[in-house]
Every structure is written in structure tokens, then in C-alpha cells.
Write a protein that holds these residues in place. Structure first.
Motif, PDB file in Angstrom:
ATOM      1  N   ASN A 275       0.846  -1.192   0.000  1.00 21.40           N
ATOM      2  CA  ASN A 275       0.000   0.000   0.000  1.00 21.40           C
ATOM      3  C   ASN A 275       0.886   1.248   0.000  1.00 21.40           C
ATOM      4  OD1 ASN A 275      -1.853   2.046   0.463  1.00 21.40           O
ATOM      5  ND2 ASN A 275      -3.011   0.870   1.963  1.00 21.40           N
ATOM      6  N   PRO A 276       0.759   2.129  -1.011  1.00 24.17           N
ATOM      7  CA  PRO A 276       1.614   3.324  -1.037  1.00 24.17           C
ATOM      8  C   PRO A 276       1.338   4.294   0.093  1.00 24.17           C
ATOM      9  CG  PRO A 276      -0.055   3.428  -2.768  1.00 24.17           C
ATOM     10  CD  PRO A 276      -0.137   2.060  -2.173  1.00 24.17           C
ATOM     11  N   ASP A 277       0.177   4.156   0.758  1.00 22.19           N
ATOM     12  CA  ASP A 277      -0.148   5.000   1.907  1.00 22.19           C
ATOM     13  C   ASP A 277       0.639   4.505   3.123  1.00 22.19           C
ATOM     14  OD1 ASP A 277      -1.184   6.628   3.827  1.00 22.19           O
ATOM     15  OD2 ASP A 277      -3.212   5.786   3.778  1.00 22.19           O
ATOM     16  N   LEU A 278       1.704   5.227   3.477  1.00 23.09           N
ATOM     17  CA  LEU A 278       2.561   4.790   4.572  1.00 23.09           C
ATOM     18  C   LEU A 278       1.912   4.977   5.935  1.00 23.09           C
ATOM     19  CD1 LEU A 278       6.013   6.122   3.302  1.00 23.09           C
ATOM     20  CD2 LEU A 278       5.001   3.850   3.022  1.00 23.09           C
ATOM     21  N   ASN A 279       0.755   5.624   5.970  1.00 18.98           N
ATOM     22  CA  ASN A 279       0.034   5.780   7.238  1.00 18.98           C
ATOM     23  C   ASN A 279      -0.946   4.636   7.485  1.00 18.98           C
ATOM     24  OD1 ASN A 279       1.231   8.299   7.909  1.00 18.98           O
ATOM     25  ND2 ASN A 279      -0.141   9.331   6.466  1.00 18.98           N
ATOM     26  N   ALA A 281      -2.311   1.099   8.525  1.00 19.70           N
ATOM     27  CA  ALA A 281      -1.858   0.188   9.581  1.00 19.70           C
ATOM     28  C   ALA A 281      -2.880  -0.915   9.802  1.00 19.70           C
ATOM     29  CB  ALA A 281      -1.614   0.963  10.872  1.00 19.70           C
ATOM     30  N   VAL A 282      -3.349  -1.507   8.715  1.00 23.16           N
ATOM     31  CA  VAL A 282      -4.354  -2.566   8.819  1.00 23.16           C
ATOM     32  C   VAL A 282      -3.781  -3.770   9.558  1.00 23.16           C
ATOM     33  CG1 VAL A 282      -5.813  -4.149   7.509  1.00 23.16           C
ATOM     34  CG2 VAL A 282      -5.522  -1.791   6.722  1.00 23.16           C
ATOM     35  N   PHE A 283      -2.555  -4.141   9.251  1.00 22.60           N
ATOM     36  CA  PHE A 283      -1.958  -5.315   9.883  1.00 22.60           C
ATOM     37  C   PHE A 283      -1.791  -5.110  11.384  1.00 22.60           C
ATOM     38  CE2 PHE A 283       0.407  -7.028   5.857  1.00 22.60           C
ATOM     39  CZ  PHE A 283      -0.828  -7.169   5.239  1.00 22.60           C
ATOM     40  N   ASN A 359       6.161  -3.824   3.095  1.00 22.84           N
ATOM     41  CA  ASN A 359       6.954  -4.936   2.585  1.00 22.84           C
ATOM     42  C   ASN A 359       6.599  -6.267   3.257  1.00 22.84           C
ATOM     43  OD1 ASN A 359      10.427  -5.844   2.179  1.00 22.84           O
ATOM     44  ND2 ASN A 359       8.826  -5.759   0.648  1.00 22.84           N
ATOM     45  N   GLU A 360       5.322  -6.416   3.601  1.00 22.29           N
ATOM     46  CA  GLU A 360       4.829  -7.668   4.166  1.00 22.29           C
ATOM     47  C   GLU A 360       3.496  -8.040   3.525  1.00 22.29           C
ATOM     48  OE1 GLU A 360       6.641  -7.539   8.737  1.00 22.29           O
ATOM     49  OE2 GLU A 360       4.482  -7.383   8.380  1.00 22.29           O
ATOM     50  N   ALA A 361       3.332  -9.330   3.272  1.00 21.40           N
ATOM     51  CA  ALA A 361       2.031  -9.881   2.900  1.00 21.40           C
ATOM     52  C   ALA A 361       1.505 -10.681   4.094  1.00 21.40           C
ATOM     53  CB  ALA A 361       2.150 -10.776   1.674  1.00 21.40           C
ATOM     54  N   MET A 362       0.190 -10.856   4.182  1.00 24.53           N
ATOM     55  CA  MET A 362      -0.387 -11.553   5.325  1.00 24.53           C
ATOM     56  C   MET A 362      -0.578 -13.033   5.013  1.00 24.53           C
ATOM     57  SD  MET A 362      -3.939 -10.977   7.450  1.00 24.53           S
ATOM     58  CE  MET A 362      -3.588  -9.262   7.818  1.00 24.53           C
ATOM     59  N   MET A 415       1.704 -11.877  14.080  1.00 19.58           N
ATOM     60  CA  MET A 415       1.102 -10.559  14.265  1.00 19.58           C
ATOM     61  C   MET A 415      -0.050 -10.525  15.267  1.00 19.58           C
ATOM     62  SD  MET A 415       1.157  -8.829  10.443  1.00 19.58           S
ATOM     63  CE  MET A 415       0.053 -10.012   9.678  1.00 19.58           C
ATOM     64  N   ASN A 416      -0.710 -11.644  15.520  1.00 16.84           N
ATOM     65  CA  ASN A 416      -1.937 -11.540  16.307  1.00 16.84           C
ATOM     66  C   ASN A 416      -2.028 -12.536  17.454  1.00 16.84           C
ATOM     67  OD1 ASN A 416      -2.302 -13.850  14.767  1.00 16.84           O
ATOM     68  ND2 ASN A 416      -4.508 -13.483  14.469  1.00 16.84           N
TER      69      ASN A 416
END
Length: 730
Positions: A275-279, A281-283, A359-362, A415-416
């Protein structure tokens, strides 16, 4: 073949062709004198990559012009009909293309031989044959066939030299301007920001190779289609194309190559789709699993240093007290493929989502309802770099001289699922015997096993859901200073430079001084600290027990920079002081051109250390007098006195002038103000007490930066007290 030899020999007798060859041979000089597309101050960037890129861009344009001239020459001389009677127009077009390609190859070889002595002399001990040959081939030579194909296609589509020149010029201009920051589109001048002196550059060259091959496929496809439409029997392009398509193979080949180029562009394996939006924080906002804890993890990694890939397995121990199946989420590098996931030896469902962040995929894994779960994930592939840093590729280097794997690049990051404490971690990695493993933490690696194939398995213990691992052809130096045990790691290729800069002496002097006057660095762990030289990144960082020394601060060009010190040793001192002012004590860098930054206190501290080491006269001559001269010149600068004229200049000129002025403000004007404040507060001891208070102050988590107002308040001063009018000669 006989016709090709005749055509090539004819081309080599053309006066214009010799002029093009000569200008192309000289064009790398532009990269030495004024064209500097690479922003890093390494020797290979300045004396190899810049000239190679300049030669590639200028030579490509020149060969494009030569191509259009050669294709249009029969028309201009009124010989088109006679030539068509002697040989097929398509045969002659193919022969001219091959002759131009042969001339380009000869020119590339000649330029590589011609510039070799100068490059080798300027780069000195960091010269490497591999880097030189790859730069000549990929950064310079490969631009010529691309330009020839593009120019030939433009002419064969239009059949008019002036229109073909306009199209080719526009195509080249796009690469040099609008597309210059897009690593896949800048076909003429590969998007490269630095070449490392100390470590390998294979990752950066792989990126340039992929881009070149993509464009080579696409441009050859366009040339092939234009070649099929070469005018025959006085017909236009489309009717000539229809005649050529009676045999289906050539047009199908052209369409297939175009398709391959499109797939190569859209499916490139080097950069992720974060995501180009560096803000975003879905993860980080994922809900935590209830009654599920991670008790430990183990990683076994097997990097392939030849092709830059990693294959590994990661094991996680879970305690599931819910009695139900749960879905665990992991962050994994988007370039990796997950081969299998086993829970207690049984395969379980998993999926890797399309959403990517930082730089991460879930990776989502279905945990069974068992109370104790031993989860094993097998994964591997070519790690992709972050989309936001696509113009600075090279940090994820996996080679026989350097390796850096951070967090999800090394192993899937949980992550969770919470843990009772910090997750215990064990990491094993198998590398060539020439490489030394350096965890970016207090952990000390040990050799687990030496293998007959010349590799070594290392192991170290750590904690946490992630971690950073460095490895490379390192030299380790153990230094005791300021009550701290320091491990200094630097590249074997940097050894002459480090010895010339007296690195160990500089480390000892800085740590002794700064620890005594300000306190130990905040990231020291139990009295130990690792200082690790990294491949060029554009900045350093620190963590518990380790701190990074960016290669860009320790190059031969940087260590002879008179703005930060009089000798290489003093520049080394300056860069080490940033471990205190810049890393341990942070500064807001949002206003890069502002007066207040980490540089002011760093330069002032460097002056104080040099004064203790080399005497007051040396410190005054190399620092105070230089600050005063540069500040006086700054006040007389036209754009300082008339800032409204600066706004009238083109943006690139504004940035260059603003950067130069900011350099003087931060490196000369601010240290003078601090020296003036030192006098006003009562001398060096009083200033040391003030700086120690600021260094050890309680931080505000919301804004942990040291501000100019904090400094002035601690000194009991106002900005007017340190104004330029009050900065009399010191």
C-alpha cells in the motif's frame, strides 16, 4: 554473413559513424564532471556508475540518431529504388540493424578499455572487475541496442526521418525526465541510487538487468512489427504489413514478444505491491487471538548466495487454551512462496492475501483446536523490496559478501498471538565460511557445524516476534572504552580505509568522551555494544545492544570531506558522535533545511574531542576559523540577501542552492551559536552539564525529539542572544 560483413565495413567507413563513435567514447566524462544521477558518495558511484550512466544515456541518443540517418540515407540520396532492385528492403533493413548492433558492441568494448585505467586509479582498492564489467555492460552498453531498436522502429513506422527523430527524442526525453524515478520505465538511464564500495552490488545490477531485458523484448517486438510493414511496391505501411502477414509466424512472434514484455512488466519479482499509503496500519490493527499464546520460535535458514534467494523453515510453539480452531496471522516478505504448513505433523489450510503493507504480505494459518501446537512453515524465494523504496534497491542483498534479513525477510512475523513475555527465538543459518554472522541485538552467534562444502551453520538465541540479521565478509575488532565493551564490525574491503581513519582510536576517543560528558548511549545493553557497518542505506539506526554505521558515512570521499573534519580520523569521529546526537538523542528531520539538527551538536562535540586529542591551535584552525569564514560568506550570499530571487529559479536549481545553504547553516552557523552559548553560560564545564541534562532528559513518547527551544531554555538564553549580530569573533 557475407552481406553483414560488407554492411558493417561500409558503416565503419562512414564519417558520421566515426563521429558518433568518438562522441560516445567521450560521453562518460560527463558523469565525472557534471552529470551525477547517483546520490551516494561512494567511489564506485562517482567514478564508475555515474560515467557509465552518462555514457549510456548520451551514447544511446547518438546511436539512435545514427540509426535514423542510416535507414534514411538511400531515400535522401535518391537510391531507394536502385537498392530495392538489388536486395529486398526487409533484408537490407535487417542487415543495417545488425551492422549498427555490431558497431554498438565495438563501441562498448572500446569504451570499457579506454576508461578502465582512469576508473581503476580513481576507485583504488575498492575496484572490482565484476562491478566494472557489469556497469559497462548493463548501465552503458545495453542502452545502445535499445536505442537502435527504438529509433529503427520509429523510422520504419513513419518512413520519415524528421518525424522519427521527434518520436525518438520524445521517447528518450520521457526516460530522462518523467520516467526517471520509475525503475521499470527509465529504459535509457537505469534508476540506480548507489553502488557499494564495501559490499556486493548484485541486487542493484539484477534490477537493471531485469529492466533492460523487459525493454529489449518489447522494443524488439515493436521493431519486428515495423519491419514487417516496410514499404513494398509503393504501398503504405498497413498494406505492406498485410502482404508480410501471409506467413503467420513473424507477426505472431511479434505479438508474443509484446505479450511477454507486458507480463514481465506487470509480474516483476523485485519490488512488492505494498500500500503506497505509509500511514495505513491494517496489519497492526488485527484483533489479538483469545487464549492463544506463542511460547517460542525456531528458524532454520539456507540462503543461496549465488542467485540471491532464501529457503527456510520456521517453527512456532503455541498454547491454545480456547479449545477451538483459531486463525493465526503472520507477516511474510511478498516475494516468498509458502510451500507447506504443518501443525503437529499434519498439513493445515493456509492462505497468503493480496493485501500488502510495509513490505509484508499476510499469511493466515488455521490452528487446530489442540492445546499444544507445534507449527512448521516452509517457505522461500527471492525477497522483494518495498515499493516505496523502489528507486533505492539493493538493501535486500543476499550474496557471498553481504546479507541483511530483517523481520519478515528472515521468517514469518507473528502478528496476532500474544505471549507471556518476549518470545524466545533460536536462529540457525548456513552460509559460506567467508561470511560472519552478526545479529542486530546483544546475542552472540556460535558456530554449530562446519560442512564439507565450505559452508558453516551458525546459531544464536534471541527474543521477540522479529529481528534483524546481518552477515558478510566482516572483520571484528573488540574495543574497551568508557566502561563499555564495543564490538566493531566492518567489511574486509574497508580495512585500508578504516586503518587510515584510525577507526579503533576514533571509537575509543568518542566513547570515552561522550560517555564521560553526556552518558552511555541509550541502546547499550549490559555494558556491551555492537557497531556494525552496513551496505549503503542512506541512514543508520540503533536497537538494544547494536547500532548501525551506514557505509555512506564511511567512504573514502566522505572521510576526506573537509566540512566534517580536517583528517579522515576526525570525520570518523564526527560520524561516531552521531551515535549520541542523532540516534540516542533524536532530532526532528521534517525541516531538512532548518538551522537546528543533529549536525550542530555533532560538529561542536567533534571540535571538543579534536581539541583534547590534537590541541587548541589545531581545533581553532580546522573548526572555528572555518566556521567563521563560511558563516561570513553565507551572510554575503546573493540568495540569502535576496531570497525572493531564489523563488524565480527552476525547482532543481532551488533545491541545489537551498541544500548548499542549509549545509552551511547546520555545519558552520549552528556550531558557532553553540560555542557562543558556551561562553554565555560560563564555559565548557557548564555547557557539558547542560548537554548532559538534555541527553538524559525524560522523553515525551509523542514527540521524543530535542528541539532548539529545549536547548535555549536549558541554557537560559533567547534566540536573540545567539543572533548573528552577537556572534562576534571567538
Amino acid at each position: 554473413m557475407r552481406r553483414f560483413v560488407l554492411e558493417l565495413s561500409r558503416l565503419l567507413r562512414e564519417p558520421l559513424a566515426w563521429l558518433i563513435f568518438f562522441l560516445t567514447l567521450l560521453s562518460p566524462a560527463a558523469g565525472l564532471l557534471w552529470y551525477h544521477p547517483l546520490s551516494a558518495d561512494t567511489s564506485l558511484s562517482r567514478y564508475l556508475a555515474d560515467p557509465a550512466l552518462a555514457g549510456g544515456a548520451a551514447g544511446g541518443i547518438l546511436f539512435g540518431i545514427l540509426t535514423i540517418y542510416e535507414l534514411d540515407r538511400p531515400v535522401q540520396n535518391g537510391m531507394e529504388a536502385l537498392m530495392d532492385a538489388a536486395a529486398s528492403p526487409r533484408t537490407m533493413a535487417l542487415l543495417r540493424l545488425l551492422a549498427l548492433m555490431g558497431a554498438a558492441l565495438i563501441t562498448t568494448a572500446a569504451a570499457a578499455v579506454f576508461w578502465l585505467p582512469l576508473c581503476r586509479f580513481q576507485t583504488g582498492p575498492v575496484f572490482r572487475w565484476q562491478d566494472y564489467m557489469l556497469a559497462c555492460l548493463l548501465l552503458m552498453g545495453s542502452a545502445f541496442p535499445l536505442a537502435i531498436l527504438a529509433a529503427a522502429a520509429a523510422y520504419q513506422f513513419t518512413w520519415k526521418a524528421n518525424l522519427a527523430l521527434v518520436l525518438f527524442g520524445a521517447f528518450s526525453g520521457l526516460s530522462l525526465t518523467i520516467w526517471s524515478d520509475n525503475w521499470q520505465l527509465c529504459w535509457l538511464n537505469p534508476c540506480l541510487w548507489a553502488l557499494s564500495d564495501a559490499f556486493s552490488n548484485l541486487r542493484a545490477f539484477r534490477s537493471a538487468t531485469y529492466m533492460r531485458l523487459t525493454w529489449l523484448t518489447g522494443l524488439f517486438a515493436l521493431w519486428l512489427i515495423s519491419w514487417l510493414g516496410i514499404r513494398r511496391y509503393g504501398l503504405g505501411f498497413f498494406r505492406s504489413l498485410r502482404l508480410s502477414c501471409r506467413t503467420p509466424f513473424p507477426p505472431l512472434l511479434g505479438l508474443l514478444l509484446l505479450l511477454c514484455a507486458g507480463i514481465s512488466y506487470t509480474s516483476q519479482p523485485l519490488v512488492d505491491n505494498s500500500n503506497p499509503d505509509l500511514n495505513a496500519a491494517v496489519f497492526e490493527e488485527l484483533p489479538q487471538l483469545q487464549k492463544v499464546s506463542c511460547l517460542g520460535r525456531t528458524v532454520r535458514a539456507f540462503p543461496n548466495t549465488r542467485n540471491g534467494t532464501l529457503y527456510a523453515s520456521a517453527s512456532y510453539e503455541f498454547e491454545n487454551r480456547s479449545g477451538q480452531s483459531q486463525k493465526a496471522a503472520f507477516g511474510i516478505n511478498p516475494g516468498y512462496q509458502v510451500f507447506s504448513v504443518l501443525a503437529n505433523g499434519v498439513s493445515v489450510p493456509f492462505s497468503v492475501g493480496d493485501e500488502q503493507e510495509y513490505n509484508e504480505a499476510m499469511l493466515e494459518v488455521d490452528l487446530p483446536s489442540d492445546q499444544h501446537i507445534y507449527l512448521v512453515i516452509r517457505y522461500g524465494g527471492f525477497p522483494q523490496e518495498s515499493r516505496s523504496l523502489s528507486t533505492m534497491q539493493g538493501s535486500l542483498e543476499i550474496s557471498s559478501s553481504y546479507l541483511c534479513l530483517a523481520n519478515a525477510d528472515l521468517a514469518p512475523r507473528l502478528m496476532n498471538a500474544p505471549s507471556p513475555g518476549s518470545i524466545p527465538a533460536s536462529v540457525e543459518i548456513r552460509l559460506p565460511s567467508s561470511m560472519m554472522v552478526v545479529p542486530f541485538s546483544p546475542a552472540q552467534p556460535e558456530i554449530l557445524k562446519e560442512h564439507e562444502d565450505g559452508t558453516i551453520t551458525w546459531r544464536y538465541e534471541g527474543s521477540g516476534a522479529g529481528g534483524i540479521l546481518y552477515a558478510g565478509d566482516y572483520i571484528r575488532r573488540d574495543i574497551e572504552a568508557g566502561g563499555i565493551s564495543i564490538q566493531l564490525y566492518y567489511s574486509r574491503r574497508s580495512q585500508p580505509l578504516m586503518e587510515a581513519a584510525e577507526a579503533e582510536k576514533a571509537v575509543r576517543a568518542v566513547v570515552d568522551y561522550c560517555t564521560k560528558h553526556y552518558g552511555p548511549p541509550s541502546f547499550g545493553s549490559d555494558g556491551t555494544l555492537k557497531l556494525i557497518q552496513s551496505r549503503i542505506l542512506g541512514g543508520g539506526y540503533a536497537a538494544n545492544g547494536a547500532s548501525l554505521l551506514d557505509e555512506s558515512d564511511l567512504t573514502s570521499l566522505r572521510l576526506t570531506d573537509s566540512q566534517t573534519g580536517g583528517t579522515p580520523g576526525e570525520v570518523m569521529i564526527h560520524e561516531l558522535v552521531h551515535q549520541w546526537w542523532g540516534l540516542s538523542c533524536m532530532f526532528d528531520s521534517s525541516e531538512e533545511s532548518g538551522l537546528w539538527s543533529a549536525e550542530g551538536l555533532t560538529v561542536y562535540t567533534t571540535y571538543r574531542i579534536v581539541k583534547e586529542l590534537y590541541g587548541e591551535d589545531h581545533a581553532r584552525t580546522c573548526y572555528i576559523e572555518k566556521w567563521e569564514k563560511e558563516t561570513a560568506d553565507y551572510e554575503l550570499d546573493f540568495y540569502v540577501r535576496k531570497p525572493e530571487y531564489l523563488l524565480m529559479l527552476p525547482e532543481d536549481k532551488q533545491l541545489k542552492i537551498t541544500g548548499s545553504l542549509a549545509y552551511i547553516r547546520q555545519y558552520c552557523q549552528m556550531p558557532l551559536k553553540i560555542l557562543r552559548a558556551e561562553q554565555l553560560v560560563g564555559g565548557e564545564e557548564a555547557m557539558d552539564r547542560i548537554l548532559q541534562t538534555l541527553f538524559k532528559r525524560e522523553l515525551n513518547p509523542a514527540y521524543p525529539y530535542l528541539t532548539y527551544e529545549d536547548f535555549l531554555n536549558a541554557c537560559g538564553l533567547k534566540q536573540e542572544d545567539l543572533s548573528d549580530e552577537n556572534n562576534c569573533s571567538i
